[in-house]
Design a protein around this motif. Structure first.
Motif, PDB file in Angstrom:
ATOM      1  N   VAL A 119       0.876  -1.102  -0.048  1.00 22.75           N
ATOM      2  CA  VAL A 119       0.067   0.021  -0.035  1.00 22.75           C
ATOM      3  C   VAL A 119       0.786   1.230  -0.020  1.00 22.75           C
ATOM      4  O   VAL A 119       1.877   1.388   0.778  1.00 22.75           O
ATOM      5  CB  VAL A 119      -0.887   0.022   1.234  1.00 22.75           C
ATOM      6  CG1 VAL A 119      -1.804   1.256   1.093  1.00 22.75           C
ATOM      7  CG2 VAL A 119      -1.819  -1.264   1.403  1.00 22.75           C
ATOM      8  N   ILE A 121       0.915   5.123   0.582  1.00 27.54           N
ATOM      9  CA  ILE A 121       0.073   5.746   1.498  1.00 27.54           C
ATOM     10  C   ILE A 121       0.182   7.345   1.366  1.00 27.54           C
ATOM     11  O   ILE A 121       1.308   7.654   1.686  1.00 27.54           O
ATOM     12  CB  ILE A 121       0.414   5.535   3.160  1.00 27.54           C
ATOM     13  CG1 ILE A 121      -0.080   3.813   2.934  1.00 27.54           C
ATOM     14  CG2 ILE A 121      -0.576   6.235   3.998  1.00 27.54           C
ATOM     15  CD1 ILE A 121       0.477   3.375   4.417  1.00 27.54           C
ATOM     16  N   TYR A 140      -6.949   5.548   6.111  1.00 23.36           N
ATOM     17  CA  TYR A 140      -6.044   4.750   6.150  1.00 23.36           C
ATOM     18  C   TYR A 140      -5.736   3.677   7.219  1.00 23.36           C
ATOM     19  O   TYR A 140      -5.487   2.652   7.009  1.00 23.36           O
ATOM     20  CB  TYR A 140      -4.573   5.439   5.411  1.00 23.36           C
ATOM     21  CG  TYR A 140      -4.766   5.511   4.049  1.00 23.36           C
ATOM     22  CD1 TYR A 140      -4.228   4.594   3.203  1.00 23.36           C
ATOM     23  CD2 TYR A 140      -5.286   6.616   3.440  1.00 23.36           C
ATOM     24  CE1 TYR A 140      -4.151   4.670   1.663  1.00 23.36           C
ATOM     25  CE2 TYR A 140      -5.425   6.728   1.907  1.00 23.36           C
ATOM     26  CZ  TYR A 140      -4.830   5.702   1.084  1.00 23.36           C
ATOM     27  OH  TYR A 140      -4.758   5.634  -0.154  1.00 23.36           O
ATOM     28  N   LEU A 144      -5.883   0.023   6.644  1.00 31.03           N
ATOM     29  CA  LEU A 144      -4.908  -0.850   7.015  1.00 31.03           C
ATOM     30  C   LEU A 144      -4.877  -2.013   7.783  1.00 31.03           C
ATOM     31  O   LEU A 144      -4.360  -3.115   7.784  1.00 31.03           O
ATOM     32  CB  LEU A 144      -3.447   0.062   7.276  1.00 31.03           C
ATOM     33  CG  LEU A 144      -3.198   0.898   6.158  1.00 31.03           C
ATOM     34  CD1 LEU A 144      -2.115   1.964   6.739  1.00 31.03           C
ATOM     35  CD2 LEU A 144      -2.597  -0.005   5.033  1.00 31.03           C
ATOM     36  N   CYS A 147      -6.026  -5.114   6.150  1.00 29.84           N
ATOM     37  CA  CYS A 147      -5.040  -5.768   5.369  1.00 29.84           C
ATOM     38  C   CYS A 147      -4.367  -6.991   6.279  1.00 29.84           C
ATOM     39  O   CYS A 147      -4.270  -7.037   7.545  1.00 29.84           O
ATOM     40  CB  CYS A 147      -4.134  -4.686   4.779  1.00 29.84           C
ATOM     41  SG  CYS A 147      -4.800  -3.540   3.715  1.00 29.84           S
ATOM     42  N   THR A 151       1.095  -6.999   5.117  1.00 27.70           N
ATOM     43  CA  THR A 151       0.877  -5.955   3.964  1.00 27.70           C
ATOM     44  C   THR A 151       2.237  -4.877   4.054  1.00 27.70           C
ATOM     45  O   THR A 151       2.429  -4.372   5.422  1.00 27.70           O
ATOM     46  CB  THR A 151      -0.290  -5.543   3.891  1.00 27.70           C
ATOM     47  OG1 THR A 151      -1.191  -6.378   3.621  1.00 27.70           O
ATOM     48  CG2 THR A 151      -0.433  -4.478   2.965  1.00 27.70           C
ATOM     49  N   LYS A 153       3.638  -1.374   3.981  1.00 29.58           N
ATOM     50  CA  LYS A 153       3.076  -0.096   3.982  1.00 29.58           C
ATOM     51  C   LYS A 153       4.150   1.022   3.760  1.00 29.58           C
ATOM     52  O   LYS A 153       4.895   1.142   4.577  1.00 29.58           O
ATOM     53  CB  LYS A 153       2.337   0.234   5.460  1.00 29.58           C
ATOM     54  CG  LYS A 153       1.276  -0.622   5.579  1.00 29.58           C
ATOM     55  CD  LYS A 153       0.998  -0.781   7.185  1.00 29.58           C
ATOM     56  CE  LYS A 153       1.900  -1.757   8.016  1.00 29.58           C
ATOM     57  NZ  LYS A 153       2.050  -2.896   7.659  1.00 29.58           N
TER      58      LYS A 153
END
Length: 187
Positions: A119, A121, A140, A144, A147, A151, A153
């Motif tokens: 992701v 951001i 977000y 998140l 997720c 994941t 970030k």
């Protein structure tokens, strides 16, 4: 520094950037992104820049993802619920700005958050331990938490890290990386 002060500071700093500076800095950030060890994955979420807020132009990262034949995911924000829905970006995806000037997909193929592996951001500022300051709506952070824990970030910023954000909440999700035009911060 507290988040409200950082929001003011970075809005002013971004506002002082010319369009050509934003473009040059955004290209530099995209070139830094190429150095990350993330390219073996498949599903990448990216935000589409709010030009009026002078955000990092993510078109350059988007072109990299497309050139590497990655599955690109973009979101639509629901300001009543504070949640985002995610859609696969395809050649048929229609993009329209919402009332906050956020470019969003009109509709498309839904993608579950637990499918997304990386992701990118948006943020206004961040600190040396991976805390970030966004616009304060929590979109977000909520996204998140849906997720997978693994994941990746990645924040993107025109500016370097602050020493510390002092009013971090338990619900704030930290970054794994933040990419600036000259540096990749790892947390």
């Amino acid at each position: 520094m507290i988040k409200s002060e950082l929001r003011k500071k970075y809005k002013v700093l971004r506002n002082d950037l010319s369009l050509s500076q934003i473009d040059d800095l955004s290209i530099a950030i995209a070139n830094q992104v190429l150095k990350l060890h993330i390219w073996e994955l498949s599903f990448y979420h990216i935000f589409l820049a709010i030009e009026e807020q002078k955000e990092v132009h993510t078109d350059y990262i988007l072109n990299i993802l497309s050139g590497k034949d990655k599955n690109i995911v973009i979101s639509k924000s629901d300001f009543k619920t504070g949640l985002m829905t995610h859609f696969l970006l395809t050649d048929n995806t229609k993009i329209k700005k919402n009332s906050y000037n956020i470019p969003e997909p009109v509709d498309g193929i839904p993608i579950a958050p637990n499918t997304i592996e990386v992701v990118f951001i948006p943020l206004l500022g961040f600190d040396k331990t991976g805390n970030r300051v966004g616009y304060g709506k929590g979109f977000y952070d909520r996204f998140l938490t849906d997720c997978k824990p693994e994941t990746i970030k990645i924040g993107v910023s025109f500016f370097d890290a602050e020493d510390q954000i002092t009013d971090v909440y338990e619900s704030d999700v930290k970054l794994d990386y933040c990419v600036t035009p000259k540096t990749i911060y790892t947390f």
